[in-house]
Design a protein around this motif. Structure first.
Motif, PDB file in Angstrom:
ATOM      1  N   GLY A   1     -17.388  27.103  12.336  1.00  0.00           N
ATOM      2  CA  GLY A   1     -17.693  26.205  11.232  1.00  0.00           C
ATOM      3  C   GLY A   1     -16.517  25.286  10.938  1.00  0.00           C
TER       4      GLY A   1
ATOM      5  N   PHE B   1     -13.525  28.195   0.282  1.00  0.00           N
ATOM      6  CA  PHE B   1     -12.692  28.823   1.298  1.00  0.00           C
ATOM      7  C   PHE B   1     -11.842  27.721   1.944  1.00  0.00           C
ATOM      8  CE2 PHE B   1     -12.831  30.517   5.871  1.00  0.00           C
ATOM      9  CZ  PHE B   1     -11.708  31.302   5.693  1.00  0.00           C
TER      10      PHE B   1
ATOM     11  N   ALA C   1     -11.155  26.813   4.768  1.00  0.00           N
ATOM     12  CA  ALA C   1     -11.672  26.122   5.958  1.00  0.00           C
ATOM     13  C   ALA C   1     -12.376  24.812   5.619  1.00  0.00           C
ATOM     14  CB  ALA C   1     -12.622  27.030   6.734  1.00  0.00           C
ATOM     15  N   SER C   2     -12.802  24.632   4.354  1.00  0.00           N
ATOM     16  CA  SER C   2     -13.383  23.336   3.951  1.00  0.00           C
ATOM     17  C   SER C   2     -12.330  22.248   3.946  1.00  0.00           C
ATOM     18  CB  SER C   2     -13.939  23.379   2.520  1.00  0.00           C
ATOM     19  OG  SER C   2     -14.837  24.399   2.322  1.00  0.00           O
TER      20      SER C   2
ATOM     21  N   VAL D   1     -19.410  21.638  -1.433  1.00  0.00           N
ATOM     22  CA  VAL D   1     -19.633  22.951  -0.818  1.00  0.00           C
ATOM     23  C   VAL D   1     -20.787  23.638  -1.552  1.00  0.00           C
ATOM     24  CG1 VAL D   1     -18.526  25.140  -0.184  1.00  0.00           C
ATOM     25  CG2 VAL D   1     -17.143  23.061  -0.376  1.00  0.00           C
TER      26      VAL D   1
ATOM     27  N   ASP E   1     -20.460  20.937   3.245  1.00  0.00           N
ATOM     28  CA  ASP E   1     -20.065  22.233   3.785  1.00  0.00           C
ATOM     29  C   ASP E   1     -21.127  23.255   3.377  1.00  0.00           C
ATOM     30  OD1 ASP E   1     -19.052  24.642   4.497  1.00  0.00           O
ATOM     31  OD2 ASP E   1     -17.010  24.243   3.811  1.00  0.00           O
TER      32      ASP E   1
ATOM     33  N   GLU F   1     -21.985  28.535   3.969  1.00  0.00           N
ATOM     34  CA  GLU F   1     -22.460  29.751   3.300  1.00  0.00           C
ATOM     35  C   GLU F   1     -23.931  29.630   2.897  1.00  0.00           C
ATOM     36  OE1 GLU F   1     -19.672  30.556   0.098  1.00  0.00           O
ATOM     37  OE2 GLU F   1     -17.976  30.591   1.477  1.00  0.00           O
TER      38      GLU F   1
ATOM     39  N   SER G   1     -21.998  27.707   9.613  1.00  0.00           N
ATOM     40  CA  SER G   1     -21.090  28.693  10.213  1.00  0.00           C
ATOM     41  C   SER G   1     -21.882  29.932  10.617  1.00  0.00           C
ATOM     42  CB  SER G   1     -20.001  29.093   9.222  1.00  0.00           C
ATOM     43  OG  SER G   1     -19.330  30.255   9.697  1.00  0.00           O
TER      44      SER G   1
ATOM     45  N   LYS H   1     -21.464  35.824   7.966  1.00  0.00           N
ATOM     46  CA  LYS H   1     -22.347  34.813   7.364  1.00  0.00           C
ATOM     47  C   LYS H   1     -23.815  35.251   7.457  1.00  0.00           C
ATOM     48  CE  LYS H   1     -19.037  32.253   6.017  1.00  0.00           C
ATOM     49  NZ  LYS H   1     -18.300  31.165   6.604  1.00  0.00           N
TER      50      LYS H   1
ATOM     51  N   GLY I   1     -18.841  31.254  15.436  1.00  0.00           N
ATOM     52  CA  GLY I   1     -19.432  29.985  15.845  1.00  0.00           C
ATOM     53  C   GLY I   1     -19.812  29.153  14.648  1.00  0.00           C
TER      54      GLY I   1
ATOM     55  N   TRP J   1     -13.443  33.172  -4.492  1.00  0.00           N
ATOM     56  CA  TRP J   1     -12.479  32.315  -3.797  1.00  0.00           C
ATOM     57  C   TRP J   1     -11.416  31.820  -4.777  1.00  0.00           C
ATOM     58  CZ3 TRP J   1     -13.042  33.223   1.012  1.00  0.00           C
ATOM     59  CH2 TRP J   1     -14.279  33.219   1.653  1.00  0.00           C
TER      60      TRP J   1
HETATM   61  C1  LIG Z   1     -16.989  30.422   6.616  1.00  0.00           C
HETATM   62  C2  LIG Z   1     -16.718  29.115   6.003  1.00  0.00           C
HETATM   63  C3  LIG Z   1     -16.249  28.017   6.745  1.00  0.00           C
HETATM   64  C4  LIG Z   1     -15.752  28.109   8.146  1.00  0.00           C
HETATM   65  O1  LIG Z   1     -16.556  28.670   9.059  1.00  0.00           O
HETATM   66  P1  LIG Z   1     -15.939  29.471  10.323  1.00  0.00           P
HETATM   67  O2  LIG Z   1     -17.129  29.602  11.194  1.00  0.00           O
HETATM   68  O3  LIG Z   1     -15.412  30.766   9.801  1.00  0.00           O
HETATM   69  O4  LIG Z   1     -14.870  28.624  10.940  1.00  0.00           O
HETATM   70  C5  LIG Z   1     -16.120  26.806   6.104  1.00  0.00           C
HETATM   71  N1  LIG Z   1     -16.402  26.662   4.805  1.00  0.00           N
HETATM   72  C6  LIG Z   1     -16.832  27.689   4.052  1.00  0.00           C
HETATM   73  C7  LIG Z   1     -17.129  27.452   2.625  1.00  0.00           C
HETATM   74  C8  LIG Z   1     -16.985  28.949   4.615  1.00  0.00           C
HETATM   75  O5  LIG Z   1     -17.368  29.983   3.859  1.00  0.00           O
END
Ligand SMILES: *Cc1c(COP(=O)(O)O)cnc(C)c1O
Length: 389
Positions: A70, A96, A98-99, A148, A174, A177, A198, A203, A210, A336
């Protein structure tokens, strides 16, 4: 504890029929053990059908590219939108990391915007304040907006889109989730220019690791594929005119994904049913509130169930409750921690109203995955009931 199995938040769960192994075996038998092949194409087709099916009567023609994570999807969304060094990108603070991290990969600066209390997602009014202030301070408007769908809860996406349209800023949703969540009957992740999925281990469905990028059309899908496979130009030798990435999903992982797509509706139904169990269980517990959709036109997938704890009414605070749950073999986790409170983003501009910080200081995620049985739910509810002082 009667048994010593821990009840986890959201554990991966394979189909009873073993569809995942069937697709993986097929990949081995046909020697497609590479990052392309029939499972990748098949999984993308399944995902396209899934997101285009929830269309609220519109004709949705979204295209999907399966990727290694993701996070890679967030990154390639920004690449597609032309985000460059020196740009600013507005991100939801309550998320999270990763956003937001891929904004920094692009050499751009994240600008964080706080949440509104109904959905816990991006506050559309604060978003507009932030855009105005960034234009006043820098003379340029932000390059993109990343709302998100936290814990699978839809955001007020039509209000966010309205602000975005007014300032002509593209949206990258995003929806990592929110696999299966809908807003007014339309799949989350299909409103903006691009959407992120994601399939990490915890998830709604998994490919062991992935993700995918939801693209507006064939051309965007082709461009995303190009960047995801090292940006090779069509020459007999390796010719490069752009910076590329190794972000494609493998044919093995996609096989797991195809198997998971045969049971995704059951998974979602399990998470949604858990809402009713928790709601009823917490009915007569003072100081515990389950987070549910604030509008009836929002259909969350309820990926993780979350509660807020009022220590004045409940007698102990959320962290004391977390420890009691842990001792009973039940995993729970604080919400979070907002990005504007993270040391790594100390210097990023932030537009804050106190909502996410307050939630971070009183909220917990509770188990909700397909491995959580009715007896487990009863144990969780009873443990919380008995923890009240
Ligand atoms: C899990 C997640 C991601 C990233 O996904 P990955 O597949 O773990 O790289 C991005 N944004 C949010 C809000 C997430 O929960």
């Amino acid at each position: 504890m009667a048994n010593n199995r821990r009840i986890l938040l959201c554990l991966a769960h394979m189909s009873e029929a073993g569809e995942e192994m069937k697709f993986i075996k097929e990949a081995f038998d046909t020697n497609w053990v590479v990052p392309l092949g029939p499972n990748v194409n098949g999984f993308e087709k399944d995902l396209e059908d899934f997101v285009n099916r929830n269309n609220c009567g519109k004709t949705l023609n979204k295209r999907v590219v399966a990727l290694s994570a993701g996070t890679a999807a967030v990154h390639l969304g920004l690449v597609n939108l032309g985000v460059q060094p020196g740009d600013e990108v507005i991100c939801q603070s309550f998320t999270f990391s990763a956003s937001a991290n891929p904004v920094v990969y692009q050499g751009a600066t994240p600008v964080f915007v706080d949440s509104e209390p109904g959905t816990w997602n991006m506050d559309p009014n604060l978003l507009e304040d932030a855009i105005k202030d960034r234009i006043a301070k820098t003379g340029r408007k932000p390059k993109a907006i990343i709302p998100v769908y936290l814990y699978g809860m839809p955001a007020y996406i039509d209000k966010i889109m309205e602000v975005a349209r007014r300032y002509e800023i593209p949206i990258l949703e995003d929806a990592a989730e929110a696999f299966g969540s809908c807003y007014r009957g339309q799949a989350c992740g299909t409103f903006g220019a691009y959407g992120v999925m994601s399939f990490n281990g915890n998830k709604m469905i998994t490919t062991s690791g992935g993700g995918a990028l939801i693209c507006p059309d064939d051309e965007a899908k082709k461009r995303t594929l190009f960047y995801a496979t090292q940006a090779r130009e069509p020459f007999p030798y390796y010719q490069h005119e752009h910076i590329g990435y190794n972000y494609r999903m493998s044919n093995i992982c996609a096989g797991i994904g195809r198997g998971q797509m045969t049971i995704v509706d059951d998974h979602i139904a399990h998470h949604v049913r858990a809402r009713d169990i928790y709601l009823k269980g917490f009915e007569d517990i003072d100081g515990i509130e389950l987070h549910v959709a604030p509008e009836d036109y929002m259909e969350p997938n309820y990926w993780l169930h979350t509660i807020t704890v009022d220590p004045d009414k409940f007698g102990i605070d959320y962290d004391q409750l977390r420890i009691i749950l842990d001792q009973a073999g039940i995993e729970s986790r604080p919400l979070w921690k907002p990005m504007h409170m993270q040391p790594v983003f100390r210097s990023a501009p932030a537009y804050v109203n106190g909502v996410s910080e307050k939630l971070f200081n009183c909220g917990l995620c509770l188990p909700s995955g397909p491995m959580v049985t009715d007896e487990d739910f009863a144990l969780i509810i009873n443990t919380i009931k008995n923890a009240a002082k």
